[in-house]
Each structure stands twice: as C-alpha cells, then as structure tokens.
Motif scaffolding. Sequence first.
Motif, short mmCIF file in Angstrom:
data_model
loop_
_atom_site.label_atom_id
_atom_site.label_comp_id
_atom_site.label_asym_id
_atom_site.label_seq_id
_atom_site.Cartn_x
_atom_site.Cartn_y
_atom_site.Cartn_z
N GLN A 65 10.10 6.42 -7.15
CA GLN A 65 11.40 7.03 -7.42
C GLN A 65 12.45 6.00 -7.84
OE1 GLN A 65 9.99 7.81 -4.18
NE2 GLN A 65 8.94 9.58 -4.98
N ARG A 66 12.01 4.93 -8.47
CA ARG A 66 12.92 3.87 -8.94
C ARG A 66 13.57 4.29 -10.25
NH1 ARG A 66 11.91 -1.26 -6.47
NH2 ARG A 66 10.10 -1.14 -5.10
N THR A 67 14.74 3.71 -10.50
CA THR A 67 15.43 3.97 -11.76
C THR A 67 15.13 2.89 -12.80
OG1 THR A 67 17.38 2.84 -10.92
CG2 THR A 67 17.31 5.24 -10.67
N GLN A 68 14.53 1.78 -12.35
CA GLN A 68 14.14 0.71 -13.26
C GLN A 68 12.64 0.50 -13.18
OE1 GLN A 68 16.46 -2.69 -12.10
NE2 GLN A 68 18.12 -2.15 -13.50
N ILE A 69 12.07 0.04 -14.28
CA ILE A 69 10.63 -0.19 -14.33
C ILE A 69 10.25 -1.32 -13.36
CG2 ILE A 69 10.65 -1.86 -16.22
CD1 ILE A 69 8.21 -0.24 -17.34
N SER A 70 9.08 -1.22 -12.77
CA SER A 70 8.61 -2.23 -11.82
C SER A 70 7.23 -2.73 -12.24
CB SER A 70 8.55 -1.65 -10.41
OG SER A 70 7.51 -0.69 -10.32
N LEU A 71 6.76 -3.72 -11.53
CA LEU A 71 5.42 -4.26 -11.80
C LEU A 71 4.35 -3.18 -11.60
CD1 LEU A 71 3.83 -6.76 -12.58
CD2 LEU A 71 3.76 -7.40 -10.18
N ALA A 72 4.58 -2.28 -10.67
CA ALA A 72 3.62 -1.18 -10.43
C ALA A 72 3.48 -0.31 -11.68
CB ALA A 72 4.06 -0.34 -9.24
N ASP A 73 4.59 -0.02 -12.33
CA ASP A 73 4.55 0.78 -13.56
C ASP A 73 3.79 0.03 -14.66
OD1 ASP A 73 6.38 3.15 -12.97
OD2 ASP A 73 7.67 1.47 -12.45
N LEU A 74 4.11 -1.25 -14.80
CA LEU A 74 3.49 -2.04 -15.85
C LEU A 74 1.99 -2.21 -15.65
CD1 LEU A 74 6.21 -4.79 -16.29
CD2 LEU A 74 5.74 -2.85 -17.80
N SER A 75 1.53 -2.21 -14.40
CA SER A 75 0.09 -2.35 -14.16
C SER A 75 -0.63 -1.01 -14.23
CB SER A 75 -0.16 -3.03 -12.82
OG SER A 75 0.33 -2.25 -11.77
N ALA A 76 0.05 0.09 -13.90
CA ALA A 76 -0.59 1.40 -13.94
C ALA A 76 -0.68 1.96 -15.36
CB ALA A 76 0.16 2.38 -13.05
N TYR A 77 0.30 1.64 -16.18
CA TYR A 77 0.36 2.21 -17.54
C TYR A 77 -0.92 1.97 -18.35
CZ TYR A 77 1.95 3.16 -22.27
OH TYR A 77 2.06 3.64 -23.55
N PRO A 78 -1.38 0.72 -18.50
CA PRO A 78 -2.59 0.53 -19.32
C PRO A 78 -3.83 1.21 -18.74
CG PRO A 78 -1.81 -1.59 -18.48
CD PRO A 78 -0.84 -0.55 -18.05
#
Length: 113
Positions: A65-78
């Motif tokens: 529920q963050r408003t800014q991108i995090s490392l979790a987003d960057l690792s899950a996306y690919p």
Amino acid sequence: MSLITLYSYATSPFAMKVGCYLKYKKLDFTFVPVNPIAPIQIKFTEQRLCDEFIEHVDGGPFLGQRTQISLADLSAYPTIVSGHLMGMFGQSPFLAHQQIIDWCKVTCQIILY
C-alpha cells in the motif's frame, strides 16, 4: 502424517537446504518432487499467489500500500511480466486479474521513465 510438505524440483539447492534444516530440527515432513516439464503437483498454488499479491497491492498503487515504488515492486515486476514480454502469451494466472494488470502498468511507467 506430517504437517509440513516440501514441494520441490529434485535438484533444487534451496529445497535441499530446507530439507536438511527440517531433518536437523527433527521435524517430520513429506517431500513431493515436482516435475519441471509439467508442474501439476504445485498447480494449486497459482490462485493463492494471486490472492496474496492482490492483498499486498490493495489500497495503494504499489506493494505494501505504498505511494512510491519500492525494491519489492522492482523485483516482482519482471517475474510477473517476463513471459509476456518475451512473446509467450500463454495464460498467466497473474495477468488474469485487473488489479495486477493495473499495478504492472504503473510500475512499467516508473521503470521506463
């Protein structure tokens, strides 16, 4: 009957570590080998993973529920979109949910710009 079931590919070093730890702690477990060609043994996990992912995105544009991108987003996306990006347009359980598609679009915009 054991409460712990370890699903794994036969040669996975990660599962071997987990299995060794369970044996070291003398915890009873059942090992279920997963066929890497047709992993029907773990088919039941697809919906659970999608539900958990949606739960973590719910309430914010990014994970947790963050408003800014995090490392979790960057690792899950690919992990989620790699097959689609490589032209394999098979049925991805993740890309069947609108919330996950929306998350992919927002994450992609941040990554590309």
